[in-house]
Design an enzyme around this catalytic site. Structure first.
Site, PDB file in Angstrom:
ATOM      1  N   CYS A 163      10.294 -15.975   2.504  1.00  0.00           N
ATOM      2  CA  CYS A 163      10.739 -17.544   2.482  1.00  0.00           C
ATOM      3  C   CYS A 163       9.154 -18.115   2.368  1.00  0.00           C
ATOM      4  O   CYS A 163       8.408 -17.798   3.149  1.00  0.00           O
ATOM      5  CB  CYS A 163      11.679 -18.158   2.989  1.00  0.00           C
ATOM      6  SG  CYS A 163      13.121 -17.506   3.135  1.00  0.00           S
ATOM      7  N   ARG A 165       7.115 -14.974  -2.024  1.00  0.00           N
ATOM      8  CA  ARG A 165       7.833 -14.644  -0.721  1.00  0.00           C
ATOM      9  C   ARG A 165       9.218 -14.549  -0.724  1.00  0.00           C
ATOM     10  O   ARG A 165       9.773 -14.354   0.154  1.00  0.00           O
ATOM     11  CB  ARG A 165       7.372 -15.963   0.158  1.00  0.00           C
ATOM     12  CG  ARG A 165       5.595 -15.974   0.426  1.00  0.00           C
ATOM     13  CD  ARG A 165       5.280 -17.229   1.474  1.00  0.00           C
ATOM     14  NE  ARG A 165       5.882 -16.769   2.897  1.00  0.00           N
ATOM     15  CZ  ARG A 165       5.241 -15.995   3.732  1.00  0.00           C
ATOM     16  NH1 ARG A 165       3.998 -15.543   3.222  1.00  0.00           N
ATOM     17  NH2 ARG A 165       5.565 -15.635   4.681  1.00  0.00           N
ATOM     18  N   ASN A 197      11.328 -20.474   7.802  1.00  0.00           N
ATOM     19  CA  ASN A 197      10.924 -19.071   7.448  1.00  0.00           C
ATOM     20  C   ASN A 197      11.058 -18.385   8.625  1.00  0.00           C
ATOM     21  O   ASN A 197      10.504 -18.584   9.559  1.00  0.00           O
ATOM     22  CB  ASN A 197       9.717 -19.088   6.587  1.00  0.00           C
ATOM     23  CG  ASN A 197       8.902 -17.773   6.747  1.00  0.00           C
ATOM     24  OD1 ASN A 197       7.703 -17.450   6.828  1.00  0.00           O
ATOM     25  ND2 ASN A 197       9.933 -16.743   6.508  1.00  0.00           N
ATOM     26  N   GLY A 198      12.089 -17.162   8.498  1.00  0.00           N
ATOM     27  CA  GLY A 198      11.761 -16.126   9.934  1.00  0.00           C
ATOM     28  C   GLY A 198      13.504 -16.049   9.930  1.00  0.00           C
ATOM     29  O   GLY A 198      14.268 -16.391   9.174  1.00  0.00           O
ATOM     30  N   GLU A 237       2.469   6.522  -3.831  1.00  0.00           N
ATOM     31  CA  GLU A 237       2.311   5.167  -4.166  1.00  0.00           C
ATOM     32  C   GLU A 237       2.655   4.816  -5.792  1.00  0.00           C
ATOM     33  O   GLU A 237       3.362   3.953  -6.195  1.00  0.00           O
ATOM     34  CB  GLU A 237       1.022   4.904  -3.930  1.00  0.00           C
ATOM     35  CG  GLU A 237       0.486   3.290  -4.319  1.00  0.00           C
ATOM     36  CD  GLU A 237       1.525   2.364  -3.786  1.00  0.00           C
ATOM     37  OE1 GLU A 237       2.098   2.596  -2.805  1.00  0.00           O
ATOM     38  OE2 GLU A 237       1.036   1.377  -4.320  1.00  0.00           O
ATOM     39  N   GLU A 274       9.705  -0.089  -8.038  1.00  0.00           N
ATOM     40  CA  GLU A 274       9.771  -1.410  -7.604  1.00  0.00           C
ATOM     41  C   GLU A 274      10.004  -2.413  -8.563  1.00  0.00           C
ATOM     42  O   GLU A 274      10.555  -3.445  -8.652  1.00  0.00           O
ATOM     43  CB  GLU A 274       8.930  -1.600  -6.364  1.00  0.00           C
ATOM     44  CG  GLU A 274       7.734  -1.757  -6.850  1.00  0.00           C
ATOM     45  CD  GLU A 274       6.645  -2.154  -5.658  1.00  0.00           C
ATOM     46  OE1 GLU A 274       7.229  -2.624  -4.750  1.00  0.00           O
ATOM     47  OE2 GLU A 274       5.415  -1.720  -5.853  1.00  0.00           O
ATOM     48  N   HIS A 292      13.175  23.130  -2.790  1.00  0.00           N
ATOM     49  CA  HIS A 292      14.050  23.230  -2.055  1.00  0.00           C
ATOM     50  C   HIS A 292      15.101  22.191  -2.136  1.00  0.00           C
ATOM     51  O   HIS A 292      15.647  21.753  -1.039  1.00  0.00           O
ATOM     52  CB  HIS A 292      13.298  23.304  -0.476  1.00  0.00           C
ATOM     53  CG  HIS A 292      12.355  24.195  -0.125  1.00  0.00           C
ATOM     54  ND1 HIS A 292      12.758  25.181   0.198  1.00  0.00           N
ATOM     55  CD2 HIS A 292      10.996  24.066  -0.223  1.00  0.00           C
ATOM     56  CE1 HIS A 292      11.604  26.075   0.474  1.00  0.00           C
ATOM     57  NE2 HIS A 292      10.645  25.255   0.354  1.00  0.00           N
ATOM     58  N   LYS A 317       7.089 -10.280  -1.018  1.00  0.00           N
ATOM     59  CA  LYS A 317       5.782  -9.573  -0.857  1.00  0.00           C
ATOM     60  C   LYS A 317       5.396  -9.537   0.729  1.00  0.00           C
ATOM     61  O   LYS A 317       5.100  -8.611   1.116  1.00  0.00           O
ATOM     62  CB  LYS A 317       4.599 -10.434  -1.613  1.00  0.00           C
ATOM     63  CG  LYS A 317       3.426  -9.894  -1.449  1.00  0.00           C
ATOM     64  CD  LYS A 317       2.368 -10.246  -2.493  1.00  0.00           C
ATOM     65  CE  LYS A 317       1.118  -9.287  -2.469  1.00  0.00           C
ATOM     66  NZ  LYS A 317       1.439  -7.954  -3.043  1.00  0.00           N
TER      67      LYS A 317
HETATM   68  C1  G6P Z   1       6.276  -5.459   0.888  1.00  0.00           C
HETATM   69  C2  G6P Z   1       5.595  -5.474  -0.443  1.00  0.00           C
HETATM   70  C3  G6P Z   1       4.721  -4.302  -0.349  1.00  0.00           C
HETATM   71  C4  G6P Z   1       3.947  -4.199   1.022  1.00  0.00           C
HETATM   72  C5  G6P Z   1       4.520  -3.953   2.186  1.00  0.00           C
HETATM   73  C6  G6P Z   1       3.832  -3.793   3.319  1.00  0.00           C
HETATM   74  O1  G6P Z   1       7.233  -4.583   0.768  1.00  0.00           O
HETATM   75  O2  G6P Z   1       6.349  -5.596  -1.674  1.00  0.00           O
HETATM   76  O3  G6P Z   1       3.861  -4.256  -1.652  1.00  0.00           O
HETATM   77  O4  G6P Z   1       3.146  -2.788   0.809  1.00  0.00           O
HETATM   78  O5  G6P Z   1       5.470  -5.085   2.078  1.00  0.00           O
HETATM   79  O6  G6P Z   1       3.139  -5.516   3.519  1.00  0.00           O
HETATM   80  P1  G6P Z   1       1.842  -5.567   4.116  1.00  0.00           P
HETATM   81  O7  G6P Z   1       1.434  -7.115   3.808  1.00  0.00           O
HETATM   82  O8  G6P Z   1       2.101  -5.367   5.654  1.00  0.00           O
HETATM   83  O9  G6P Z   1       0.724  -4.694   3.525  1.00  0.00           O
END
Ligand code: G6P
Length: 608
Positions: A2, A27, A101-102, A481, A488, A504, A603
């Site tokens: 948020c 967010r 937010n939280g 990755e 995603e 396996h 994010k």
């Molecule tokens: C979310 C984002 C990812 C990120 C992860 C960890 O899932 O979409 O891109 O790698 O959080 O976030 P951070 O801010 O701790 O790197």
């Protein structure tokens, strides 16, 4: 998750708030809302879906006149995305508006108590208890009421609050969720993150745990949880104002991929001096580095994948045992930690709830914590013993690219420094590593030049159902990755496997035409990886390989090959990830998806 924004000053609040929310959509983006005081009462507008819907509803803010307001873009936790559940929330009388937010963890208990006292709740959210509880304690002094609320609520919050009978003020408070405030000649601002304020001011204050802020058009005052006034240092933001704009690119993700050479350079260059790696912010003597018994790396998402890669590099180069864990597992598995271990947490945002808790857990076990963080002044940066910043600038696209690349560089630098301090490499070897690192930005540029080829290939797979990524050693970390990037943002099912593990069980999923992406950059594992490619190819898979220039015999086992320039084996991740990021991006574009705002994601994950 948020995003919250607030403004009080000479200008119309709604337009400024909408502009700030747009920068915070990463967010959360399932609903949005505004509360603006029009001189007599608080008016509310809310809409479900992307912020655009709220902008249309309010004609860009024009239907919400007033100079004081708060706004919110939501990533739903309690209650589905709906107008009722969207913020701002009000007390029953409609005289106190709150954006949050939280998560308020004891909201059910508080809600039950308030209901017994006659308060009526409209939404399913945890947030609604806040305006109601403020109302319960409110005797005309907002600060006193907010302070009482802070002592009652459990969980995390950053809050923006306006009171109908205090029309010259906005209040804010925070605990374990990000919040900054700033000022310019026109007025005062609150925001969850720097990009929301960047257009208006570069001078901001970071709000500490359980602190309260009072903003007027000309003044900002800070208080502790008991309402005692405190002093705060101003921070000057150095980010370029264009950093949070798309700058001609179709999506932030593509722009950020193209910023990777610069990001790598900016993270690397300040830490190289006279042929040596200098990480002053580490605050560790060579003796302390030599005495380390183990390193524990904790992170989430892509940052965790950096950790997986870093384990191979640190163990290989510095011969120090490394353990890597996802923060949400680490914090609940009662990990065995001791003082002679270093905990490294990696986080772009510096606000990820699980990573922050992992850091606190490490501290409580007496471990020193080094944080690799992108956002200056974030919670993780403030709580860690030492912080190594990745100078990636603001990353807006939900799928991380440039911050990931910068984190890798930070990890390599730590590995080289530790290897040298532990006498595992000579100064000549250190110089060679540094020379290879310095070449990476140009090599990444070269790979970016191949974007059209990658787009053409991606267009063939826009309708894929499953894609598997395989690799061994560091190539496995790259596969993790690459696979995450694809799934995603494209919603195509994808999994990454250690190549030797495929047989396996998972190999039974390979059918005619299934795309398997094989990463084969590690010389010592190359032949073994080729065997795994042949195994899937003979079962009908279409194999795309990412390998080093010169490995042309791979074309016998692969149907499509992307070559990366020669680099040290430890740094291959930084190059091999580029085509995989582009592949994920172009698949998403080809499917007509909202690349920067994938469904259900946010994010900055500030909830568990
Ligand atoms: C979310 C984002 C990812 C990120 C992860 C960890 O899932 O979409 O891109 O790698 O959080 O976030 P951070 O801010 O701790 O790197």
């Amino acid at each position: 998750m948020c995003g919250i924004v607030g403004y009080i000053g000479k200008q119309q609040a709604a337009e400024i708030i909408l502009n700030g929310l747009e920068k915070l959509e990463y967010r959360g983006y399932d609903s949005a809302g505004l509360a603006v005081f029009d001189g007599e009462k608080i008016n509310i507008s809310k809409s479900v879906g992307r912020l655009k819907a709220l902008e249309e509803l309010t004609h860009g803010g024009e239907t919400m006149p007033g100079n004081i307001g708060i706004g919110h873009t939501r990533w739903a936790t309690h209650g589905e995305p709906s107008e009722t559940n969207a913020h701002p929330h009000l007390n029953s009388k409609g005289t106190i508006a709150v954006v949050h937010n939280g998560i308020i963890e004891n909201y059910i208990k508080l809600r039950n108590k308030l209901t017994k006292k006659g308060y009526e709740f409209k939404s399913e959210t945890d947030t609604e208890v806040i305006p109601q509880l403020i109302d319960y304690y409110y005797k005309g002094d907002p600060l006193e009421a907010i302070s009482k609320v802070i002592h009652r609520v459990e969980g995390s919050y950053s809050l923006g609050i306006i009171f109908e009978d205090h029309p010259g003020e906005i209040f804010a408070a925070r605990k374990s969720s990000p919040l900054i405030v700033g000022k310019n000649d026109s007025g005062s601002f609150i925001g969850s993150d720097v990009p929301a304020l960047l257009k208006y001011t570069r001078k901001v204050y970071y709000i500490g745990e359980e602190e309260i802020v009072r903003l007027t058009p000309d003044e900002i005052n800070f208080y502790d949880a008991d309402g005692e006034e405190i002093e705060k240092q101003i921070t000057e933001i150095k980010w370029d104002a264009n950093a949070a704009e798309k700058g001609g690119y179709d999506h932030f993700m593509l722009k950020e991929i193209f910023e990777e050479p610069k990001t790598v350079r900016d993270t690397l260059n300040p830490r190289i001096r006279d042929g040596r790696v200098m990480i002053e912010e580490l605050n560790m003597t060579d003796e302390e580095i030599r005495d380390l018994r183990k390193i524990v790396i904790v992170a989430c998402g892509s940052a965790y994948h950096v950790g997986v890669s870093a384990r191979y590099v640190l163990e290989g180069m510095a011969r120090i045992p490394v353990e890597v864990d996802v923060a949400s597992e680490f914090r609940y598995r009662n990990p065995i930690l001791s003082k002679d271990e270093l905990v490294i947490v990696i986080s772009q945002s510096g606000e990820t709830a699980d990573t922050l808790e992992a850091l606190r857990l490490a501290h409580s076990s007496g471990c020193k914590v080094l944080a690799i963080v992108n956002v200056v002044g974030s919670s993780i940066a403030r709580e860690a013993d030492s912080v190594m910043y990745t100078w990636a600038g603001p990353e807006i696209s939900v799928a991380t690219t440039k911050a990931y690349s910068a984190q890798l560089i930070a990890a390599y630098l730590i590995a080289i420094k530790f290897a040298y301090a532990r006498d595992m490499i000579s100064s000549a070897e250190m110089k060679e590593y540094i020379e290879d690192l310095k070449k990476l930005p140009d090599q990444i540029d070269l790979l970016l030049g191949g974007k059209e080829r990658m787009q053409r290939f991606a267009n063939r797979y826009v309708a894929a159902r499953d894609v598997f990524y395989i690799g061994r050693g560091i190539d496995y970390a790259i596969a993790l990755e690459g696979s995450l990037k694809l799934k995603e943002i494209s919603y195509i099912h994808s999994e990454a496997y250690a190549a030797g593990e495929l047989k396996h069980g998972t190999i039974s999923l390979i059918e005619d035409g299934t795309l398997v992406v094989s990463v084969a950059t590690q010389k010592d594992l190359y032949q073994k990886e080729i065997s795994n490619m042949v195994e899937v190819k003979t079962r009908g898979a279409f194999v795309m390989a990412v390998t080093n220039e010169g490995n042309s015999e791979i074309e016998k086992a692969a149907d499509y090959v992307v070559y990366i320039p020669e680099t040290n084996k430890y740094f291959a991740n930084s190059l091999a990830i580029i085509p995989l990021q582009l592949f994920g991006y172009y698949i998403s574009v080809g499917r007509g998806l909202d690349v920067d705002h994938p469904r259900n994601l946010a994010k900055s994950v500030t909830v568990e």
